[in-house]
Design a protein around this motif. Structure first.
Motif, PDB file in Angstrom:
ATOM      1  N   UNK A  97       0.816  -1.207   0.000  1.00 53.83           N
ATOM      2  CA  UNK A  97       0.000   0.000   0.000  1.00 53.83           C
ATOM      3  C   UNK A  97       0.853   1.261   0.000  1.00 53.83           C
ATOM      4  N   UNK A  98       0.372   2.256  -0.726  1.00 54.68           N
ATOM      5  CA  UNK A  98       1.028   3.565  -0.765  1.00 54.68           C
ATOM      6  C   UNK A  98      -0.003   4.627  -0.434  1.00 54.68           C
ATOM      7  N   UNK A  99       0.436   5.878  -0.484  1.00 61.90           N
ATOM      8  CA  UNK A  99      -0.465   6.999  -0.243  1.00 61.90           C
ATOM      9  C   UNK A  99      -1.590   7.024  -1.278  1.00 61.90           C
ATOM     10  N   UNK A 100      -1.357   6.456  -2.439  1.00 60.14           N
ATOM     11  CA  UNK A 100      -2.380   6.427  -3.488  1.00 60.14           C
ATOM     12  C   UNK A 100      -3.592   5.609  -3.061  1.00 60.14           C
ATOM     13  N   UNK A 101      -3.360   4.531  -2.333  1.00 60.04           N
ATOM     14  CA  UNK A 101      -4.473   3.670  -1.916  1.00 60.04           C
ATOM     15  C   UNK A 101      -5.072   4.095  -0.578  1.00 60.04           C
ATOM     16  N   UNK A 104      -4.379   9.419   3.860  1.00 63.13           N
ATOM     17  CA  UNK A 104      -5.286  10.358   4.521  1.00 63.13           C
ATOM     18  C   UNK A 104      -6.735   9.873   4.490  1.00 63.13           C
ATOM     19  N   UNK A 105      -6.870   8.567   4.678  1.00 58.26           N
ATOM     20  CA  UNK A 105      -8.187   7.952   4.828  1.00 58.26           C
ATOM     21  C   UNK A 105      -8.222   7.258   6.188  1.00 58.26           C
ATOM     22  N   UNK A 106      -9.387   7.231   6.844  1.00 59.78           N
ATOM     23  CA  UNK A 106      -9.454   6.640   8.179  1.00 59.78           C
ATOM     24  C   UNK A 106      -9.527   5.113   8.141  1.00 59.78           C
ATOM     25  N   UNK A 135      -2.067   6.169   5.999  1.00 58.29           N
ATOM     26  CA  UNK A 135      -3.405   5.850   6.495  1.00 58.29           C
ATOM     27  C   UNK A 135      -3.554   6.474   7.878  1.00 58.29           C
ATOM     28  N   UNK A 136      -4.766   6.872   8.223  1.00 58.78           N
ATOM     29  CA  UNK A 136      -5.039   7.505   9.514  1.00 58.78           C
ATOM     30  C   UNK A 136      -5.805   6.532  10.412  1.00 58.78           C
ATOM     31  N   UNK A 137      -5.067   5.870  11.295  1.00 63.68           N
ATOM     32  CA  UNK A 137      -5.715   4.956  12.229  1.00 63.68           C
ATOM     33  C   UNK A 137      -6.507   5.758  13.257  1.00 63.68           C
ATOM     34  N   UNK A 138      -7.742   5.356  13.495  1.00 65.21           N
ATOM     35  CA  UNK A 138      -8.542   6.017  14.518  1.00 65.21           C
ATOM     36  C   UNK A 138      -7.869   5.879  15.878  1.00 65.21           C
ATOM     37  N   UNK A 184      -8.073  15.564   2.069  1.00 64.55           N
ATOM     38  CA  UNK A 184      -7.505  15.086   0.797  1.00 64.55           C
ATOM     39  C   UNK A 184      -7.679  16.118  -0.313  1.00 64.55           C
ATOM     40  N   UNK A 185      -8.784  16.822  -0.311  1.00 68.15           N
ATOM     41  CA  UNK A 185      -9.006  17.867  -1.315  1.00 68.15           C
ATOM     42  C   UNK A 185      -8.012  19.019  -1.143  1.00 68.15           C
ATOM     43  N   UNK A 186      -7.752  19.414   0.089  1.00 67.91           N
ATOM     44  CA  UNK A 186      -6.877  20.555   0.365  1.00 67.91           C
ATOM     45  C   UNK A 186      -5.434  20.264  -0.009  1.00 67.91           C
TER      46      UNK A 186
END
Length: 198
Positions: A97-101, A104-106, A135-138, A184-186
């Motif tokens: 996995x990379x930042x592409x997958x 900045x997703x939870x 990835x952003x772990x809760x 992710x948009x910003x």
């Protein structure tokens, strides 16, 4: 909103699979209307070799998995505890996995233990599972202890107090998924310059 649930066990008909199916069933209540279920016991993903192999070819098994991950807004990783560790298949997936997958997703970390333990895979994944994929772990996680009796074969939780925490945590995951879309948009363009964590 798309949710991908990843059952990290390498065994067929595992407790991890049952827990993931239980979480999938409840996730519909929180706006995850499109769910993808990935069982690593059914995935033939070669051991990651440090990118000496070109994984960008459409024929590489990674591409089918990566497509679903890229399209997802949030993730649930379900890890069994094997000798106090996360299983090799789950760590192998994270190496791909990379930042592409995942960037900045939870992601909700969940562990499954047949006994009273279950914390070690969470510690391991929190320490090493995020660096280059962002990835952003809760901050919250779930531990399904005594899993054989906790979740029945028909996906019923036998502990009302614990199930209340499950509902809270899924609501939290959905809230993070909504909020991190804005992040992710910003950072969309700048994000391309910083693929690797420090």
């Amino acid at each position: 909103m798309k949710l991908t649930l990843i059952s990290g066990s390498q065994r067929q008909n595992s407790s991890s699979q049952r827990v993931a199916r239980y979480l999938q069933k409840l996730s519909n209540e929180y706006g995850f209307t499109d769910t993808n279920f990935l069982e690593l016991c059914n995935v033939e993903l070669p051991l990651h070799d440090g990118y000496t192999t070109d994984i960008s070819a459409e024929s590489h098994p990674w591409q089918a998995i990566a497509h679903h991950l890229r399209e997802s807004d949030a993730f649930i990783f379900v890890s069994p505890e094997w000798h106090g560790m996360a299983p090799p298949a789950l760590k192998n997936l994270l190496l791909y996995c990379s930042v592409t997958e995942l960037g900045h997703k939870p992601a909700l970390l969940t562990s499954v233990s047949a006994g009273p333990n279950g914390v070690y895979p969470l510690s391991e994944l929190r320490m090493t599972g995020f660096k280059n994929n962002h990835v952003c772990f809760l901050p919250d996680h779930l531990i399904f202890r005594q899993s054989e009796s906790l979740i029945s074969p028909d996906l019923i939780c036998n502990d009302a107090v614990f199930e209340g925490r499950v509902h809270y945590t899924l609501k939290l995951l959905k809230s993070y998924a909504d909020a991190l879309k804005h992040v992710r948009e910003v950072i969309r363009e700048e994000n391309k310059k910083y693929h690797y964590g420090m």
